[in-house]
Design an enzyme around this catalytic site. Sequence first.
Site, mmCIF file in Angstrom:
data_model
loop_
_atom_site.group_PDB
_atom_site.id
_atom_site.type_symbol
_atom_site.label_atom_id
_atom_site.label_comp_id
_atom_site.label_asym_id
_atom_site.label_seq_id
_atom_site.Cartn_x
_atom_site.Cartn_y
_atom_site.Cartn_z
ATOM 1 N N HIS A 59 28.867 24.424 -60.066
ATOM 2 C CA HIS A 59 30.110 25.677 -60.466
ATOM 3 C C HIS A 59 31.834 25.080 -60.873
ATOM 4 C CE1 HIS A 59 27.649 28.188 -57.593
ATOM 5 N NE2 HIS A 59 27.430 28.028 -59.211
ATOM 6 N N HIS A 92 18.488 24.305 -63.728
ATOM 7 C CA HIS A 92 18.911 23.545 -64.455
ATOM 8 C C HIS A 92 18.360 21.983 -64.449
ATOM 9 C CE1 HIS A 92 22.335 25.100 -62.282
ATOM 10 N NE2 HIS A 92 21.544 25.330 -61.282
ATOM 11 N N ASP A 113 26.632 28.709 -65.421
ATOM 12 C CA ASP A 113 25.661 27.539 -64.458
ATOM 13 C C ASP A 113 24.970 26.374 -65.817
ATOM 14 O OD1 ASP A 113 25.270 27.809 -61.676
ATOM 15 O OD2 ASP A 113 23.345 28.595 -61.601
ATOM 16 N N HIS A 171 25.777 34.371 -64.757
ATOM 17 C CA HIS A 171 25.821 33.410 -63.776
ATOM 18 C C HIS A 171 24.604 32.092 -64.170
ATOM 19 C CE1 HIS A 171 26.331 30.559 -60.183
ATOM 20 N NE2 HIS A 171 25.525 30.423 -60.047
#
EC number: 3.5.1.108
Length: 303
Positions: free
Chosen positions: A78, A264, A241, A237
Site C-alpha cells: 500500500h 501478490h 495492490d 483495491h
Amino acid sequence: MIKQRTLKNTIRATGVGLHSGEKVYLTLKPAPVDTGIVFRRADLDPVVEIPARAANVGETTMSTTLVNGDVKVDTVEHLLSAMAGLGIDNAYVELSASEVPIMDGSAGPFVFLIQSAGLEEQDAAKKFIRILREVTVEEGDKRATFLPFEGFKVSFEIDFDHPVLRNRTQSASVDFSSTSFVKEVSRARTFGFMRDIEYLRKHNLALGGSVENAIVVDEDGVLNEDGLRYEDEFVKHKILDAIGDLYLLGNSLIGEFKGFKSGHALNNQLLRKLIAETDAWEVVTFEDASTAPISYMRPVAAV
C-alpha cells in the site's frame, strides 16, 4: 526533462501492523538520486536496509514481504502504491517493527503523508521501464500480463463466489492518463471475509485487522457502518495492490498490466519473468516532458 523525485521533508506516523497487531512507528525520509525506495529496520542494531526490488520479495501470503537474510518487512504494497502514484523515485522508509502500519487499509493515508512532506525534484532524469512485448504468467486459472501501451494502464478482474461480491462490479480498467490515482484508486481499502478471520488469527495473521482498517464482509453484506468508498472498491483495491507490487521493478512503468484473479505471488512472478526477458522492456528517460505518455506522475507540482 522529467526529473527524479524525493520527499522535501522527513515525516512520521504511527499505526498498527495488520498481521502482527503491533504498534509501528513509520518515518519517511528524502533520499539521494538513484537510491530507489529503501526500507530500513531502525529497531535493529545495526540497522538493516532492504531495497524495494522484486528480487527481495520473500513471502507473498496475504501481503508482499521483503526480506534480507532473516530480516523482513511485511505489507509493503500500500505504501509502495502511494509512492508509485505520486511518482516518488527515491525515499527511505524507516520502521520500528517488521511490518508497515496498515493505517486505514488503503493507500490514502500514505498519499496524505507524502503530500504533507512535499515533493522535491532532483537533478537527474527519471527512468521509466517501457514494455516492448507481451509477457504473461499463469497459475491454474489465475493470470497476470504485461502489454505494450503508451501510458500506464491497469486492468483487473476478480471472481469471488460470494453473495456480496457476486452482485458488485468485479472488473475495472484504469488508464492513468485520464484518471487520478489519488481520487479514484488510493482510497480503496483491503477487504476480508468474516469466515476467514478465525482461520487467519489461528495462524497469527490479521491480528490487527478490524473495520477501522479493512472492509469486512459476512454472508449478508458489508459490516462497515459507512459502507463502501467506491461502488467497485473491491476490485479497485486489487488495482491498488498491483500498482504497489509493480513498483518493485524500481521504476515507473510505461505499459499495461492485466490481472485475472492475480495476487501478490503471481504479480511477483510476472516481475521476475519480465526482468529476466531483457528483450521485453527498455529503460527510457524524457528530456522533453511534453513527449512523455505519462501525466499521472505529476498530480502535485514538485517545488
